[in-house]
Design a protein around this motif. Sequence first.
Motif, PDB file in Angstrom:
ATOM      1  N   ASN A  54       0.817  -1.211   0.000  1.00 43.44           N
ATOM      2  CA  ASN A  54       0.000   0.000   0.000  1.00 43.44           C
ATOM      3  C   ASN A  54       0.852   1.262   0.000  1.00 43.44           C
ATOM      4  OD1 ASN A  54      -2.409  -1.360  -0.088  1.00 43.44           O
ATOM      5  ND2 ASN A  54      -2.828  -1.197   2.105  1.00 43.44           N
ATOM      6  N   LEU A  55       1.987   1.232   0.685  1.00 41.94           N
ATOM      7  CA  LEU A  55       2.878   2.382   0.684  1.00 41.94           C
ATOM      8  C   LEU A  55       3.434   2.618  -0.715  1.00 41.94           C
ATOM      9  CD1 LEU A  55       4.781   1.840   4.044  1.00 41.94           C
ATOM     10  CD2 LEU A  55       3.034   3.565   3.566  1.00 41.94           C
ATOM     11  N   ARG A  56       3.791   1.539  -1.366  1.00 40.77           N
ATOM     12  CA  ARG A  56       4.269   1.694  -2.750  1.00 40.77           C
ATOM     13  C   ARG A  56       3.178   2.310  -3.619  1.00 40.77           C
ATOM     14  NH1 ARG A  56       7.305  -1.963  -7.289  1.00 40.77           N
ATOM     15  NH2 ARG A  56       6.564  -0.674  -9.017  1.00 40.77           N
ATOM     16  N   HIS A  57       1.962   1.770  -3.517  1.00 42.56           N
ATOM     17  CA  HIS A  57       0.862   2.281  -4.346  1.00 42.56           C
ATOM     18  C   HIS A  57       0.634   3.764  -4.100  1.00 42.56           C
ATOM     19  CE1 HIS A  57      -3.017   2.605  -6.324  1.00 42.56           C
ATOM     20  NE2 HIS A  57      -3.500   3.127  -5.203  1.00 42.56           N
ATOM     21  N   LYS A  58       0.537   4.143  -2.850  1.00 42.66           N
ATOM     22  CA  LYS A  58       0.181   5.525  -2.500  1.00 42.66           C
ATOM     23  C   LYS A  58       1.287   6.520  -2.840  1.00 42.66           C
ATOM     24  CE  LYS A  58      -1.355   8.277   1.504  1.00 42.66           C
ATOM     25  NZ  LYS A  58      -0.309   9.285   1.712  1.00 42.66           N
ATOM     26  N   ILE A  59       2.515   6.212  -2.409  1.00 46.42           N
ATOM     27  CA  ILE A  59       3.577   7.211  -2.457  1.00 46.42           C
ATOM     28  C   ILE A  59       4.456   7.081  -3.705  1.00 46.42           C
ATOM     29  CG2 ILE A  59       5.556   8.162  -1.223  1.00 46.42           C
ATOM     30  CD1 ILE A  59       4.244   7.161   1.368  1.00 46.42           C
ATOM     31  N   GLY A  66       2.782  11.673   2.589  1.00 46.22           N
ATOM     32  CA  GLY A  66       2.282  10.934   3.731  1.00 46.22           C
ATOM     33  C   GLY A  66       2.788  11.517   5.024  1.00 46.22           C
ATOM     34  N   LEU A  67       2.423  10.863   6.124  1.00 41.79           N
ATOM     35  CA  LEU A  67       2.869  11.257   7.452  1.00 41.79           C
ATOM     36  C   LEU A  67       3.976  10.310   7.912  1.00 41.79           C
ATOM     37  CD1 LEU A  67      -0.558  12.208   9.060  1.00 41.79           C
ATOM     38  CD2 LEU A  67       1.152  13.721   8.037  1.00 41.79           C
ATOM     39  N   CYS A  68       4.463  10.499   9.130  1.00 43.48           N
ATOM     40  CA  CYS A  68       5.651   9.765   9.595  1.00 43.48           C
ATOM     41  C   CYS A  68       5.470   8.255   9.534  1.00 43.48           C
ATOM     42  CB  CYS A  68       6.025  10.194  11.009  1.00 43.48           C
ATOM     43  SG  CYS A  68       4.838   9.693  12.292  1.00 43.48           S
ATOM     44  N   TYR A  69       4.273   7.769   9.851  1.00 46.46           N
ATOM     45  CA  TYR A  69       4.048   6.331   9.890  1.00 46.46           C
ATOM     46  C   TYR A  69       3.902   5.735   8.487  1.00 46.46           C
ATOM     47  CZ  TYR A  69      -0.778   8.021   9.486  1.00 46.46           C
ATOM     48  OH  TYR A  69      -1.913   8.675   9.081  1.00 46.46           O
ATOM     49  N   GLU A  70       3.964   6.582   7.466  1.00 45.10           N
ATOM     50  CA  GLU A  70       4.000   6.131   6.079  1.00 45.10           C
ATOM     51  C   GLU A  70       5.375   6.381   5.466  1.00 45.10           C
ATOM     52  OE1 GLU A  70      -0.507   7.084   4.603  1.00 45.10           O
ATOM     53  OE2 GLU A  70       0.720   8.790   5.229  1.00 45.10           O
ATOM     54  N   LEU A  71       5.906   7.585   5.661  1.00 48.54           N
ATOM     55  CA  LEU A  71       7.170   7.957   5.020  1.00 48.54           C
ATOM     56  C   LEU A  71       8.355   7.187   5.586  1.00 48.54           C
ATOM     57  CD1 LEU A  71       6.641  11.829   4.831  1.00 48.54           C
ATOM     58  CD2 LEU A  71       6.173  10.115   3.068  1.00 48.54           C
ATOM     59  N   ASN A  72       8.414   7.026   6.900  1.00 55.13           N
ATOM     60  CA  ASN A  72       9.556   6.309   7.475  1.00 55.13           C
ATOM     61  C   ASN A  72       9.489   4.799   7.251  1.00 55.13           C
ATOM     62  OD1 ASN A  72      11.367   8.322   8.389  1.00 55.13           O
ATOM     63  ND2 ASN A  72       9.949   8.842  10.037  1.00 55.13           N
TER      64      ASN A  72
END
Length: 267
Positions: A54-59, A66-72
Amino acid sequence: MSFNEAYRERIGLPFETELTVTNLPEVLEKTAWAIPFENFRILNKTSLEISKENLRHKILDEQEGGLCYELNPLLYYFLKDSGFSVSLVRGEVYNAAEDKWSNTGRTHAAVIVHDDSGDYLMDVGFGGNLPLTLVPMTGDLVTSSNGEFKVTRLDTDYGDHVLEVKVKDKDEARRIGYAFSAVPLVHVEDEMNEIRHLIETHEKSKFNKSPLAVQLLEGGSQTLTSSSMTIWEDGEKTKEELEYEDFVRLARERFNLHHVFEDRGEG
């Protein structure tokens, strides 16, 4: 395209660049310049569960921020794929202006990279306060284009270390950015989804009430809210009050964020 290649393409890092601890600051800079810190999906109520896919898809694929819990976690997965030994950790943000902790629990995520030369804190999810370099866990002070940074051993209710920050042109002295525990998280996605839930639902969360986008630039930073645009460039600050239509336009033009609000339902 692999996850590693997609991350490199998103931040403009050549596929052939071999990464070592020595050139990881370049990764941090390119990530900060390419990927904004933003909360639009929270306000749109379209947020995704935290997973590598999901992180790959979104970002990476959809070109959002995103926020810290996504970017890091995104950085964590990229570094793991690049052969580094890395951990995710959790902490609590400190509001120096109000002299108090965020009161949302341990809702900040950061990365620690473990190397033969030592352990280093890395962070691409702290808005305009990013170190843009590796911060050694030894307590040594480091500097970057964004200011001065230091990890200090300090026991708090939220962990055993604090990150001290002095952002260039903004802070007169070092201040606590956040406290964190250096103990690596075991169940990474569960922990990140717990943070996500708190940020999205907690009454004290500042990210579930109004839109925010922050991005570092090579010469400063830009911050967008639904009512203003603030730009720091070469030590000079300019602030423009906005109508909502201007917010939508600038989100697209300045941050490349097209997933904005269709109406004024801002939370």
